[in-house]
Design a protein around this motif. Structure first.
Motif, PDB file in Angstrom:
ATOM      1  N   TRP A  16      12.117   8.250  -2.479  1.00 50.95           N
ATOM      2  CA  TRP A  16      11.554   7.481  -1.363  1.00 50.95           C
ATOM      3  C   TRP A  16      11.914   8.112  -0.025  1.00 50.95           C
ATOM      4  CZ3 TRP A  16       8.081   3.643  -1.110  1.00 50.95           C
ATOM      5  CH2 TRP A  16       7.960   2.962   0.076  1.00 50.95           C
ATOM      6  N   GLU A  55       0.960   4.180  -2.893  1.00 48.41           N
ATOM      7  CA  GLU A  55       0.776   5.589  -2.559  1.00 48.41           C
ATOM      8  C   GLU A  55       1.986   6.411  -3.003  1.00 48.41           C
ATOM      9  OE1 GLU A  55      -0.089   5.782   1.586  1.00 48.41           O
ATOM     10  OE2 GLU A  55      -2.043   4.820   1.355  1.00 48.41           O
ATOM     11  N   PHE A  56       3.169   5.840  -2.850  1.00 44.50           N
ATOM     12  CA  PHE A  56       4.388   6.503  -3.295  1.00 44.50           C
ATOM     13  C   PHE A  56       4.357   6.723  -4.799  1.00 44.50           C
ATOM     14  CE2 PHE A  56       8.729   5.889  -5.013  1.00 44.50           C
ATOM     15  CZ  PHE A  56       9.324   7.009  -4.488  1.00 44.50           C
ATOM     16  N   ARG A  91       0.834  -1.208   0.000  1.00 44.62           N
ATOM     17  CA  ARG A  91       0.000   0.000   0.000  1.00 44.62           C
ATOM     18  C   ARG A  91       0.864   1.252   0.000  1.00 44.62           C
ATOM     19  NH1 ARG A  91      -4.847   1.267   4.269  1.00 44.62           N
ATOM     20  NH2 ARG A  91      -5.792   2.923   3.049  1.00 44.62           N
ATOM     21  N   THR A  92       1.928   1.265   0.777  1.00 43.28           N
ATOM     22  CA  THR A  92       2.841   2.401   0.816  1.00 43.28           C
ATOM     23  C   THR A  92       3.504   2.606  -0.542  1.00 43.28           C
ATOM     24  OG1 THR A  92       3.279   1.975   3.146  1.00 43.28           O
ATOM     25  CG2 THR A  92       4.828   3.388   2.004  1.00 43.28           C
ATOM     26  N   PRO A 133       4.131   9.863   3.888  1.00 44.53           N
ATOM     27  CA  PRO A 133       2.707   9.515   3.638  1.00 44.53           C
ATOM     28  C   PRO A 133       1.746  10.327   4.479  1.00 44.53           C
ATOM     29  CG  PRO A 133       3.845   7.722   4.777  1.00 44.53           C
ATOM     30  CD  PRO A 133       4.862   8.785   4.489  1.00 44.53           C
TER      31      PRO A 133
END
Length: 60
Positions: free
Chosen positions: A55, A8-9, A4-5, A60
């Motif tokens: 990154w 979103e990234f 999920r991260t 987030p």
């Protein structure tokens, strides 16, 4: 949670990632076709460094 991260990234940085990876894939393909393996290695290092830099800046 990690997947999920990552999504979103990518959603946050889709334009620079898409353009950068597209241009670098052409560069890497050209280097591999002509047998310039050192240039291909440098291209991979540039990709990893660029994504790592984005990154690190991602919140987030």
């Amino acid at each position: 949670m990690f997947v999920r991260t990552v999504f979103e990234f990518y959603r946050t940085h889709w334009l620079p990632l898409t353009l950068g990876l597209g241009i670098m894939s052409l560069y890497l393909a050209s280097a591999m076709i002509h047998g310039d393996y050192w240039y291909a290695l440098v291209g991979v290092i540039v990709i990893v460094t660029g994504v790592g830099w984005l990154w690190r800046r991602y919140e987030p």
